[in-house]
Design a protein around this motif. Sequence first.
Motif, mmCIF file in Angstrom:
data_model
loop_
_atom_site.group_PDB
_atom_site.id
_atom_site.type_symbol
_atom_site.label_atom_id
_atom_site.label_comp_id
_atom_site.label_asym_id
_atom_site.label_seq_id
_atom_site.Cartn_x
_atom_site.Cartn_y
_atom_site.Cartn_z
ATOM 1 N N THR A 90 0.833 -1.199 0.000
ATOM 2 C CA THR A 90 0.000 0.000 0.000
ATOM 3 C C THR A 90 0.866 1.246 0.000
ATOM 4 O O THR A 90 1.750 1.409 0.846
ATOM 5 N N ALA A 91 0.624 2.117 -0.970
ATOM 6 C CA ALA A 91 1.439 3.319 -1.134
ATOM 7 C C ALA A 91 0.880 4.146 -2.281
ATOM 8 O O ALA A 91 0.021 3.678 -3.042
ATOM 9 N N VAL A 92 1.389 5.353 -2.400
ATOM 10 C CA VAL A 92 1.196 6.119 -3.625
ATOM 11 C C VAL A 92 2.351 5.750 -4.554
ATOM 12 O O VAL A 92 3.522 5.808 -4.151
ATOM 13 N N TYR A 93 2.019 5.354 -5.768
ATOM 14 C CA TYR A 93 3.010 4.936 -6.753
ATOM 15 C C TYR A 93 3.228 6.079 -7.746
ATOM 16 O O TYR A 93 2.268 6.628 -8.298
ATOM 17 N N TYR A 94 4.514 6.391 -7.960
ATOM 18 C CA TYR A 94 4.900 7.504 -8.817
ATOM 19 C C TYR A 94 5.733 7.010 -9.994
ATOM 20 O O TYR A 94 6.654 6.204 -9.828
ATOM 21 N N CYS A 95 5.445 7.560 -11.135
ATOM 22 C CA CYS A 95 6.259 7.355 -12.321
ATOM 23 C C CYS A 95 7.363 8.414 -12.333
ATOM 24 O O CYS A 95 7.126 9.570 -11.935
ATOM 25 N N HIS A 96 8.550 8.039 -12.760
ATOM 26 C CA HIS A 96 9.683 8.971 -12.746
ATOM 27 C C HIS A 96 10.590 8.711 -13.943
ATOM 28 O O HIS A 96 10.769 7.575 -14.387
ATOM 29 N N THR A 97 11.155 9.789 -14.467
ATOM 30 C CA THR A 97 12.264 9.692 -15.389
ATOM 31 C C THR A 97 13.167 10.904 -15.178
ATOM 32 O O THR A 97 12.740 11.929 -14.628
ATOM 33 N N TYR A 98 14.408 10.760 -15.573
ATOM 34 C CA TYR A 98 15.308 11.899 -15.556
ATOM 35 C C TYR A 98 15.439 12.379 -17.001
ATOM 36 O O TYR A 98 15.948 11.659 -17.878
ATOM 37 N N TRP A 99 14.949 13.596 -17.240
ATOM 38 C CA TRP A 99 15.013 14.179 -18.590
ATOM 39 C C TRP A 99 15.407 15.630 -18.417
ATOM 40 O O TRP A 99 14.593 16.523 -18.352
ATOM 41 N N GLY A 100 16.718 15.825 -18.266
ATOM 42 C CA GLY A 100 17.222 17.167 -17.969
ATOM 43 C C GLY A 100 17.068 17.497 -16.489
ATOM 44 O O GLY A 100 17.938 18.104 -15.873
ATOM 45 N N TRP A 104 8.426 13.835 -12.424
ATOM 46 C CA TRP A 104 7.542 12.986 -11.635
ATOM 47 C C TRP A 104 6.102 13.129 -12.097
ATOM 48 O O TRP A 104 5.676 14.215 -12.490
ATOM 49 N N GLY A 105 5.376 12.032 -12.002
ATOM 50 C CA GLY A 105 3.947 12.105 -12.180
ATOM 51 C C GLY A 105 3.280 12.537 -10.883
ATOM 52 O O GLY A 105 3.939 12.761 -9.870
ATOM 53 N N GLN A 106 1.951 12.612 -10.929
ATOM 54 C CA GLN A 106 1.194 13.077 -9.770
ATOM 55 C C GLN A 106 0.958 11.956 -8.763
ATOM 56 O O GLN A 106 0.589 12.223 -7.615
ATOM 57 N N GLY A 107 1.186 10.730 -9.172
ATOM 58 C CA GLY A 107 1.013 9.591 -8.283
ATOM 59 C C GLY A 107 -0.359 8.956 -8.407
ATOM 60 O O GLY A 107 -1.339 9.620 -8.770
ATOM 61 N N THR A 108 -0.410 7.667 -8.122
ATOM 62 C CA THR A 108 -1.679 6.945 -8.092
ATOM 63 C C THR A 108 -1.694 6.068 -6.839
ATOM 64 O O THR A 108 -0.703 5.397 -6.532
#
Length: 114
Positions: A90-100, A104-108
């Motif tokens: 159980t958690a908020v899951y975040y998408c991430h990438t390093y692009w400069g 981060w996304g807003q989380g789900t």
Amino acid sequence: QVQLVESGGGLVQPGGSLRISCEASGIAFNFADMDWYRQAPGKQRELVANITMLGTPAYVDSVKDRFIISRDNARRTVYLQMNSLKPEDTAVYYCHTYWGLDRWGQGTQVTVSS
């Protein structure tokens, strides 16, 4: 403008499955390594899974053999298939990438509870 938009979170019973998605825009997705992080209440954000631009996955030990990260470059989307879910997932899951910069996304929210 870089955007990462997660979807697919929800409530699931222990032992169940869920797939979350992250659609990216504003980046050359084919050349981006993509990550899934999660943050549980009162805990630090942790890296859960990563997939390189070539499609090589890696996982934190606690989710190995249960979670599968994948990507669809045509849809500019990265997925996290979560199986045999436990309450501690159980958690908020975040998408991430390093692009400069770190992006981060807003989380789900994913809640595993009976």
